[in-house]
Design an enzyme around this catalytic site. Sequence first.
Site, PDB file in Angstrom:
ATOM      1  N   ARG A   1     -47.136 -28.348  -0.991  1.00 52.42           N
ATOM      2  CA  ARG A   1     -47.158 -29.419   0.016  1.00 52.42           C
ATOM      3  C   ARG A   1     -45.719 -29.728   0.377  1.00 52.42           C
ATOM      4  O   ARG A   1     -44.914 -30.074  -0.495  1.00 52.42           O
ATOM      5  CB  ARG A   1     -47.844 -30.671  -0.529  1.00 52.42           C
ATOM      6  CG  ARG A   1     -47.546 -31.914   0.300  1.00 52.42           C
ATOM      7  CD  ARG A   1     -48.367 -33.110  -0.073  1.00 52.42           C
ATOM      8  NE  ARG A   1     -49.767 -32.933   0.282  1.00 52.42           N
ATOM      9  CZ  ARG A   1     -50.644 -33.928   0.401  1.00 52.42           C
ATOM     10  NH1 ARG A   1     -50.262 -35.179   0.209  1.00 52.42           N
ATOM     11  NH2 ARG A   1     -51.888 -33.682   0.709  1.00 52.42           N
TER      12      ARG A   1
ATOM     13  N   HIS B   1     -53.295 -28.989   7.709  1.00 55.61           N
ATOM     14  CA  HIS B   1     -53.840 -29.417   6.415  1.00 55.61           C
ATOM     15  C   HIS B   1     -55.150 -28.668   6.153  1.00 55.61           C
ATOM     16  O   HIS B   1     -56.227 -29.261   6.113  1.00 55.61           O
ATOM     17  CB  HIS B   1     -54.055 -30.937   6.427  1.00 55.61           C
ATOM     18  CG  HIS B   1     -54.223 -31.552   5.068  1.00 55.61           C
ATOM     19  ND1 HIS B   1     -54.094 -30.835   3.885  1.00 55.61           N
ATOM     20  CD2 HIS B   1     -54.512 -32.837   4.692  1.00 55.61           C
ATOM     21  CE1 HIS B   1     -54.290 -31.654   2.854  1.00 55.61           C
ATOM     22  NE2 HIS B   1     -54.551 -32.863   3.319  1.00 55.61           N
TER      23      HIS B   1
ATOM     24  N   GLN C   1     -57.928 -29.720   3.444  1.00 57.08           N
ATOM     25  CA  GLN C   1     -58.675 -30.928   3.794  1.00 57.08           C
ATOM     26  C   GLN C   1     -59.892 -30.581   4.653  1.00 57.08           C
ATOM     27  O   GLN C   1     -60.988 -31.113   4.468  1.00 57.08           O
ATOM     28  CB  GLN C   1     -57.758 -31.904   4.550  1.00 57.08           C
ATOM     29  CG  GLN C   1     -58.466 -33.163   5.027  1.00 57.08           C
ATOM     30  CD  GLN C   1     -58.882 -34.082   3.898  1.00 57.08           C
ATOM     31  OE1 GLN C   1     -58.076 -34.394   3.030  1.00 57.08           O
ATOM     32  NE2 GLN C   1     -60.137 -34.515   3.886  1.00 57.08           N
TER      33      GLN C   1
ATOM     34  N   ASP D   1     -57.169 -40.821  10.844  1.00 59.94           N
ATOM     35  CA  ASP D   1     -56.112 -40.593   9.854  1.00 59.94           C
ATOM     36  C   ASP D   1     -55.096 -41.723  10.035  1.00 59.94           C
ATOM     37  O   ASP D   1     -55.127 -42.451  11.041  1.00 59.94           O
ATOM     38  CB  ASP D   1     -55.479 -39.209  10.125  1.00 59.94           C
ATOM     39  CG  ASP D   1     -54.377 -38.831   9.138  1.00 59.94           C
ATOM     40  OD1 ASP D   1     -54.298 -39.436   8.053  1.00 59.94           O
ATOM     41  OD2 ASP D   1     -53.585 -37.913   9.466  1.00 59.94           O
TER      42      ASP D   1
ATOM     43  N   CYS E   1     -59.504 -38.644   6.034  1.00 60.84           N
ATOM     44  CA  CYS E   1     -58.964 -37.801   4.958  1.00 60.84           C
ATOM     45  C   CYS E   1     -58.400 -38.627   3.813  1.00 60.84           C
ATOM     46  O   CYS E   1     -58.276 -38.130   2.697  1.00 60.84           O
ATOM     47  CB  CYS E   1     -57.893 -36.873   5.537  1.00 60.84           C
ATOM     48  SG  CYS E   1     -56.602 -37.719   6.461  1.00 60.84           S
TER      49      CYS E   1
ATOM     50  N   ARG F   1     -62.679 -32.389  -2.081  1.00 60.43           N
ATOM     51  CA  ARG F   1     -61.346 -31.777  -2.144  1.00 60.43           C
ATOM     52  C   ARG F   1     -61.266 -30.865  -3.366  1.00 60.43           C
ATOM     53  O   ARG F   1     -60.671 -29.798  -3.325  1.00 60.43           O
ATOM     54  CB  ARG F   1     -60.243 -32.860  -2.232  1.00 60.43           C
ATOM     55  CG  ARG F   1     -60.119 -33.782  -1.021  1.00 60.43           C
ATOM     56  CD  ARG F   1     -59.875 -33.029   0.272  1.00 60.43           C
ATOM     57  NE  ARG F   1     -58.771 -32.088   0.172  1.00 60.43           N
ATOM     58  CZ  ARG F   1     -57.466 -32.386   0.166  1.00 60.43           C
ATOM     59  NH1 ARG F   1     -57.081 -33.635   0.298  1.00 60.43           N
ATOM     60  NH2 ARG F   1     -56.541 -31.451   0.070  1.00 60.43           N
TER      61      ARG F   1
HETATM   62  N1  NVA Z   1     -51.301 -37.193   8.479  1.00 58.38           N
HETATM   63  C1  NVA Z   1     -51.190 -37.608   7.094  1.00 58.38           C
HETATM   64  C2  NVA Z   1     -52.252 -36.955   6.264  1.00 58.38           C
HETATM   65  C3  NVA Z   1     -52.295 -37.387   4.837  1.00 58.38           C
HETATM   66  C4  NVA Z   1     -53.352 -36.666   4.046  1.00 58.38           C
HETATM   67  C5  NVA Z   1     -49.798 -37.268   6.578  1.00 58.38           C
HETATM   68  O1  NVA Z   1     -49.314 -36.161   6.850  1.00 58.38           O
HETATM   69  O2  NVA Z   1     -49.195 -38.118   5.923  1.00 58.38           O
HETATM   70  N1   CP Z   2     -56.167 -36.354   2.020  1.00 58.15           N
HETATM   71  C1   CP Z   2     -55.088 -36.025   1.282  1.00 58.15           C
HETATM   72  O1   CP Z   2     -54.478 -34.946   1.441  1.00 58.15           O
HETATM   73  O2   CP Z   2     -54.741 -36.962   0.354  1.00 58.15           O
HETATM   74  P1   CP Z   2     -53.419 -36.949  -0.541  1.00 58.15           P
HETATM   75  O3   CP Z   2     -52.249 -37.149   0.383  1.00 58.15           O
HETATM   76  O4   CP Z   2     -53.610 -38.080  -1.503  1.00 58.15           O
HETATM   77  O5   CP Z   2     -53.311 -35.612  -1.238  1.00 58.15           O
END
Ligand code: NVA
Ligand code: CP
Length: 312
Positions: A100, A127, A130, A224, A265, A293
Amino acid sequence: MKDLLRTADLSRADVELLLTTAADFAANPLRSNTALANKGVAIYMTKPSTRTRLASETAVAHLGGTPIFIRGDELQLGRGETIADTARIISGYCDALIIRTFAQSDVDELGANATVPVINGLTDDDHPTQLLADWVTIRENFGADIASRKFVYLGDGNNMAHAWLTMGAIMGAHVVAATPAGAWVPDATVVAQAKAIAATTGATIEVTNDPETAAKDASVLYTDVWMSMGDPEAERIEKTKALSPFKVSQQLMDLTAKDSIFMHCLPAHREEEVSTSVIDGPKSVIWRQAFHRRTTIQALLYHLTRGELQGR
Ligand code: NVA
Ligand code: CP
């Protein structure tokens, strides 16, 4: 297919296989508890995570492997070691890498240089894991016949909007992304790619700036956070103002189909992108999404490490 670097890497057949296996793992988490016996999976994150981290660690454990979590500041990568060298080293110890981070290009470079599978656990652009959890949840609610259904994402044209449109295209669905005009629309290249995929699957890709029309008769309203990890704080006030008509309120939910569901999500900010009564209400499937997940990452690790995904 060695890696899952972006949602668009997946073929429809890959997704079908992963959804079936994830449903198996939901029913019987320890079904393949020696698949990764004596193997390690590195999980490297330069952004925070609750679900993806815990889902990944427990998925590896359920497959009999050892998860090795590495924070962003813990590798020599931060002191100038190259991504390519890091990829080679991780490949020597581990049987997969879940990453990530911010730049998609870093994930692509890891994939190009690692000899083991690399899985995108979220970038600024995408993502994919997800969306696998989301589609298991969609299947559980609506079954496989989605011909007359509309799947709507409301909010920022971010990584989730991109993944939503792309997976909808792969699945042959009618998908919509409703975002404010201007700075917060989805990337044009992602929309063009989703449309190109849709041309081969019968999907319909719709991008709009009108939340009410989007919500009308929808089977899913998905949203989101409005400020993603890494978004500049200086944008917050202007962005929140632009996004306020896209808040998933009870009024928007009331425009949807009778059997509609609400998806997110997570993490969520109640009374920002969604009303408390919606996210904690009877149509919300957020806990089931979060549960999946783990089942989907488990399925992905199982099939990728066995070389069983074809790619698109
Ligand atoms: N759009 C959000 C998704 C988190 C799972 C982010 O990138 O922070
Ligand atoms: N939905 C998701 O990716 O959650 P986290 O940021 O907690 O991993």
